[in-house]
Scaffold this motif. Sequence first.
Motif, mmCIF file in Angstrom:
data_model
loop_
_atom_site.group_PDB
_atom_site.id
_atom_site.type_symbol
_atom_site.label_atom_id
_atom_site.label_comp_id
_atom_site.label_asym_id
_atom_site.label_seq_id
_atom_site.Cartn_x
_atom_site.Cartn_y
_atom_site.Cartn_z
ATOM 1 N N ALA A 496 4.962 33.280 -23.745
ATOM 2 C CA ALA A 496 4.910 34.681 -24.172
ATOM 3 C C ALA A 496 3.802 35.416 -23.430
ATOM 4 O O ALA A 496 3.994 36.545 -22.955
ATOM 5 C CB ALA A 496 4.692 34.760 -25.677
ATOM 6 N N ALA A 497 2.625 34.784 -23.321
ATOM 7 C CA ALA A 497 1.508 35.419 -22.601
ATOM 8 C C ALA A 497 1.842 35.606 -21.124
ATOM 9 O O ALA A 497 1.513 36.640 -20.527
ATOM 10 C CB ALA A 497 0.251 34.566 -22.756
ATOM 11 N N LEU A 498 2.491 34.614 -20.536
ATOM 12 C CA LEU A 498 2.841 34.684 -19.115
ATOM 13 C C LEU A 498 3.781 35.842 -18.818
ATOM 14 O O LEU A 498 3.526 36.661 -17.912
ATOM 15 C CB LEU A 498 3.478 33.360 -18.684
ATOM 16 C CG LEU A 498 3.943 33.269 -17.227
ATOM 17 C CD1 LEU A 498 2.753 33.324 -16.280
ATOM 18 C CD2 LEU A 498 4.750 31.984 -17.003
ATOM 19 N N ILE A 499 4.859 35.931 -19.578
ATOM 20 C CA ILE A 499 5.849 36.976 -19.284
ATOM 21 C C ILE A 499 5.356 38.349 -19.739
ATOM 22 O O ILE A 499 5.711 39.379 -19.142
ATOM 23 C CB ILE A 499 7.207 36.621 -19.911
ATOM 24 C CG1 ILE A 499 8.332 37.382 -19.181
ATOM 25 C CG2 ILE A 499 7.228 36.913 -21.406
ATOM 26 C CD1 ILE A 499 9.719 36.845 -19.456
ATOM 27 N N ASN A 500 4.504 38.386 -20.763
ATOM 28 C CA ASN A 500 3.943 39.673 -21.181
ATOM 29 C C ASN A 500 3.066 40.264 -20.071
ATOM 30 O O ASN A 500 3.121 41.464 -19.786
ATOM 31 C CB ASN A 500 3.111 39.506 -22.451
ATOM 32 C CG ASN A 500 3.971 39.366 -23.683
ATOM 33 O OD1 ASN A 500 5.146 39.704 -23.677
ATOM 34 N ND2 ASN A 500 3.389 38.836 -24.758
ATOM 35 N N ALA A 501 2.247 39.395 -19.468
ATOM 36 C CA ALA A 501 1.365 39.871 -18.392
ATOM 37 C C ALA A 501 2.172 40.364 -17.200
ATOM 38 O O ALA A 501 1.894 41.431 -16.635
ATOM 39 C CB ALA A 501 0.410 38.755 -17.977
ATOM 40 N N SER A 502 3.180 39.604 -16.790
ATOM 41 C CA SER A 502 3.970 40.021 -15.629
ATOM 42 C C SER A 502 4.838 41.236 -15.949
ATOM 43 O O SER A 502 5.128 42.056 -15.065
ATOM 44 C CB SER A 502 4.837 38.856 -15.136
ATOM 45 O OG SER A 502 5.730 38.429 -16.152
ATOM 46 N N GLU A 537 3.060 47.756 0.302
ATOM 47 C CA GLU A 537 3.404 46.509 1.008
ATOM 48 C C GLU A 537 2.610 45.329 0.448
ATOM 49 O O GLU A 537 3.137 44.212 0.317
ATOM 50 C CB GLU A 537 3.138 46.676 2.503
ATOM 51 C CG GLU A 537 4.148 47.596 3.193
ATOM 52 C CD GLU A 537 3.707 47.982 4.596
ATOM 53 O OE1 GLU A 537 2.620 47.516 5.023
ATOM 54 O OE2 GLU A 537 4.437 48.750 5.249
ATOM 55 N N ILE A 538 1.336 45.569 0.117
ATOM 56 C CA ILE A 538 0.527 44.496 -0.484
ATOM 57 C C ILE A 538 1.109 44.097 -1.842
ATOM 58 O O ILE A 538 1.182 42.910 -2.183
ATOM 59 C CB ILE A 538 -0.938 44.963 -0.631
ATOM 60 C CG1 ILE A 538 -1.569 45.197 0.740
ATOM 61 C CG2 ILE A 538 -1.746 43.911 -1.414
ATOM 62 C CD1 ILE A 538 -2.943 45.850 0.684
ATOM 63 N N ALA A 539 1.548 45.087 -2.626
ATOM 64 C CA ALA A 539 2.155 44.790 -3.932
ATOM 65 C C ALA A 539 3.434 43.980 -3.764
ATOM 66 O O ALA A 539 3.724 43.081 -4.556
ATOM 67 C CB ALA A 539 2.436 46.088 -4.678
ATOM 68 N N GLN A 540 4.214 44.296 -2.707
ATOM 69 C CA GLN A 540 5.434 43.526 -2.441
ATOM 70 C C GLN A 540 5.096 42.062 -2.158
ATOM 71 O O GLN A 540 5.716 41.143 -2.710
ATOM 72 C CB GLN A 540 6.180 44.124 -1.247
ATOM 73 C CG GLN A 540 6.856 45.456 -1.539
ATOM 74 C CD GLN A 540 7.478 46.062 -0.305
ATOM 75 O OE1 GLN A 540 6.883 46.920 0.344
ATOM 76 N NE2 GLN A 540 8.664 45.612 0.044
ATOM 77 N N ARG A 541 4.117 41.836 -1.300
ATOM 78 C CA ARG A 541 3.715 40.459 -0.964
ATOM 79 C C ARG A 541 3.129 39.746 -2.177
ATOM 80 O O ARG A 541 3.348 38.554 -2.379
ATOM 81 C CB ARG A 541 2.717 40.475 0.182
ATOM 82 C CG ARG A 541 3.351 40.792 1.541
ATOM 83 C CD ARG A 541 2.375 40.571 2.679
ATOM 84 N NE ARG A 541 1.382 41.633 2.734
ATOM 85 C CZ ARG A 541 0.076 41.437 2.929
ATOM 86 N NH1 ARG A 541 -0.382 40.209 3.047
ATOM 87 N NH2 ARG A 541 -0.767 42.446 2.992
ATOM 88 N N GLU A 581 -7.266 42.495 -2.028
ATOM 89 C CA GLU A 581 -6.889 43.280 -0.847
ATOM 90 C C GLU A 581 -6.305 44.626 -1.257
ATOM 91 O O GLU A 581 -6.578 45.663 -0.614
ATOM 92 C CB GLU A 581 -5.880 42.491 -0.019
ATOM 93 C CG GLU A 581 -5.516 43.142 1.299
ATOM 94 C CD GLU A 581 -4.522 42.314 2.097
ATOM 95 O OE1 GLU A 581 -3.797 42.901 2.939
ATOM 96 O OE2 GLU A 581 -4.455 41.079 1.885
ATOM 97 N N CYS A 582 -5.506 44.623 -2.309
ATOM 98 C CA CYS A 582 -4.913 45.869 -2.791
ATOM 99 C C CYS A 582 -5.986 46.802 -3.338
ATOM 100 O O CYS A 582 -5.904 48.034 -3.186
ATOM 101 C CB CYS A 582 -3.871 45.560 -3.854
ATOM 102 S SG CYS A 582 -2.794 46.953 -4.240
ATOM 103 N N ASP A 583 -6.989 46.225 -3.984
ATOM 104 C CA ASP A 583 -8.083 47.039 -4.512
ATOM 105 C C ASP A 583 -8.829 47.754 -3.383
ATOM 106 O O ASP A 583 -9.164 48.944 -3.483
ATOM 107 C CB ASP A 583 -9.038 46.151 -5.307
ATOM 108 C CG ASP A 583 -10.155 46.948 -5.956
ATOM 109 O OD1 ASP A 583 -9.848 47.871 -6.727
ATOM 110 O OD2 ASP A 583 -11.332 46.653 -5.672
ATOM 111 N N THR A 617 -0.509 44.836 -9.254
ATOM 112 C CA THR A 617 -1.068 43.607 -8.663
ATOM 113 C C THR A 617 -2.111 42.989 -9.594
ATOM 114 O O THR A 617 -2.239 41.763 -9.664
ATOM 115 C CB THR A 617 -1.698 43.891 -7.290
ATOM 116 O OG1 THR A 617 -2.810 44.784 -7.444
ATOM 117 C CG2 THR A 617 -0.686 44.499 -6.338
ATOM 118 N N SER A 618 -2.846 43.818 -10.342
ATOM 119 C CA SER A 618 -3.826 43.277 -11.298
ATOM 120 C C SER A 618 -3.125 42.501 -12.404
ATOM 121 O O SER A 618 -3.586 41.443 -12.844
ATOM 122 C CB SER A 618 -4.651 44.419 -11.896
ATOM 123 O OG SER A 618 -5.414 45.072 -10.896
ATOM 124 N N SER A 619 -1.977 43.037 -12.859
ATOM 125 C CA SER A 619 -1.218 42.341 -13.904
ATOM 126 C C SER A 619 -0.663 41.017 -13.390
ATOM 127 O O SER A 619 -0.658 40.005 -14.109
ATOM 128 C CB SER A 619 -0.073 43.228 -14.397
ATOM 129 O OG SER A 619 -0.581 44.397 -14.998
#
Length: 637
Positions: A496-502, A537-541, A581-583, A617-619
């Motif tokens: 539940a925690a895993l899928i909630n975060a994603s 693009e970073i979010a995609q990777r 990197e995204c930050d 990306t943080s999530s």
Amino acid sequence: MTEKKSILKELGEEELLLPELVNAALAANERIKYYFTLLQTAQSRALHPDREFPSLKKERETAGVENVLLDSVVQGAEDLGSGTYRIPYADEIFSAIKACMQEMSLPILARGEANDYDKRLTELLEGWPAAGEEALSEQFLQRITSGDRKSGDSLHLLVIDMHRTLNSMQGELSQENIDGAMTYLLEEGDRVLVRAFMAGVNHTAPLKFDHPGLGTTATRMGTRLVIQNDIGLTDAHVLVVNIEGMTVSIVHTDIHMPRLKFFQSLFDTWDVKWEDALSKRVGDQFEKEVYHLSTGRYTARDFPDLEAFLTHLGSRIVFLIDWNRARKRLRNFLPNKDCIAVLKWAADNEVGHIAFFNLGGERIIYDALLLSMSCGEPLHQILGREKCMEYFQWVLRTAATGLLTGSSRSLIQDEIKADLLGYLRSAYEDLMGMCEEHTSLIIEAANAVGDSLRQRDGDFAARSAQKIRVWESQADELVRKVRTLSRRAEEASFFAALINASDIALDHLEKASFFATLIPPDARSREAHADLRTVAEIAQRCSQEFLKTLISAREVHKGYSREEMADFLRASDSVMGLEKECDEALRKTVQSILRESADDKGFLVYFELARSIMASTSSLMKAACIMHDNIFESMKR
């Protein structure tokens, strides 16, 4: 009671009359049970006139009582106050009870087995109401119908004791064994029906293994063929089958109402008309102080149909043995409704439940759960209800088939444990599969946001935003399944925690797609736009590396190796690195936005767009950390 000497003189050299006397006595026993039920129901109706009570017409007809006036007794009963009740036709009822008692006593006296029955009957008949008297005290009704030995003797208790003696005599008097049924006084046509019934009993009897029960007697009583089966060890658990012409009447008594209803469900494909069950109070000689009585009728189309029904009826009895104990033990792993459904499946598929519990029952399951370190949650929450039911159906079939074919007990037990371990691994696989499918939707959303920024077309961005909303709805369904249907026992909150975060990552990407539709068509912020594409693009990777993290985690869970662990660590570390990197890319993008935005509107759109992509990306980094911690925690076990 009729004098012993005159009866013995009459019967002394005519032993062939004894079977008829036993038959008549057992028929009288059925009638007297009806009269007791009638008195108890009438008293209950008097105490609760606002409730509905049956007239007991069907019970009267089944017992062979012809007096139709008695069908109005229950409705006519009244509470006169001070513990006194008016019972219509009381005089006729008690006269019939006396006649039944005399009829029950005849074969017992003839065999010299009266014990103290005559003395008890004489004492119990003292103080009976005068002829025509309908006002009866509660104390008197207790002397008639009470089944509690602690409260003193009663006519009901005397009938119970005499019935046991009669049953014993019936077995001794049996003249013929028909496929295991002890029979006497049968007519030629009766034998075919007894064989049909016993064909069913013998077909499934091996499924009781070494458990006692299924003893059957059959006899002719006037116009009826009567078959009785003792089912198991419980005194109040009896099945009596009356066959008259093409009609079969089933009288089933049981101390467990759920088992009574379960038995009725075994005839779903047959047009059996069941009367409402009646509850009767008895004494402490039974497991419970109340037992329930159910009556069903089936009218056959023709003689082959009658035989087929009797065979089916006989074949269902074994599934009642220890049924309630099986239901209670299965409740350690399944909700009650599912337990009954599994036991129904086991009966319909003729595997039963006794074999599994002969092998150790729930202890086998607990041993497997200990091996898997999965003892924190009920099994149906670990596997999900449907798979848990599917597993126990397989268990019951495997246990029965194994014992019937002579497989060793230890081999069958190991098979059951191994299969559960496989189910537990499968549960992990299924849940991880849902998380991977959810991540695939995140990847699609990240790609769609990136494409919208590259195209710089408002209509294209709107279509992309619509697609992402559809994907988000699909993702919500996956989240719901993971949360409510299947939870990993060793760490119930992990998936539940895993899928909630994603899932939060997907929410941010959906928001980003909305802001992409707001970019002005004449926007001149070229540098800022280029920086935004870099963030996307970073979010995609990052989303792709998160999917690799989940896939490699699944492989590590299957079996640890250095190569598999290395793949997992590289993927999870990559997610964390891409978040940083995204930050950095976000900071650069903000600077470009501040330099190039001509108005507040353009600044707000670009800033919220960039911040939403960064938040995704943080999530994903948080979800990767949850996965990382779970893998290392599992390695400690």
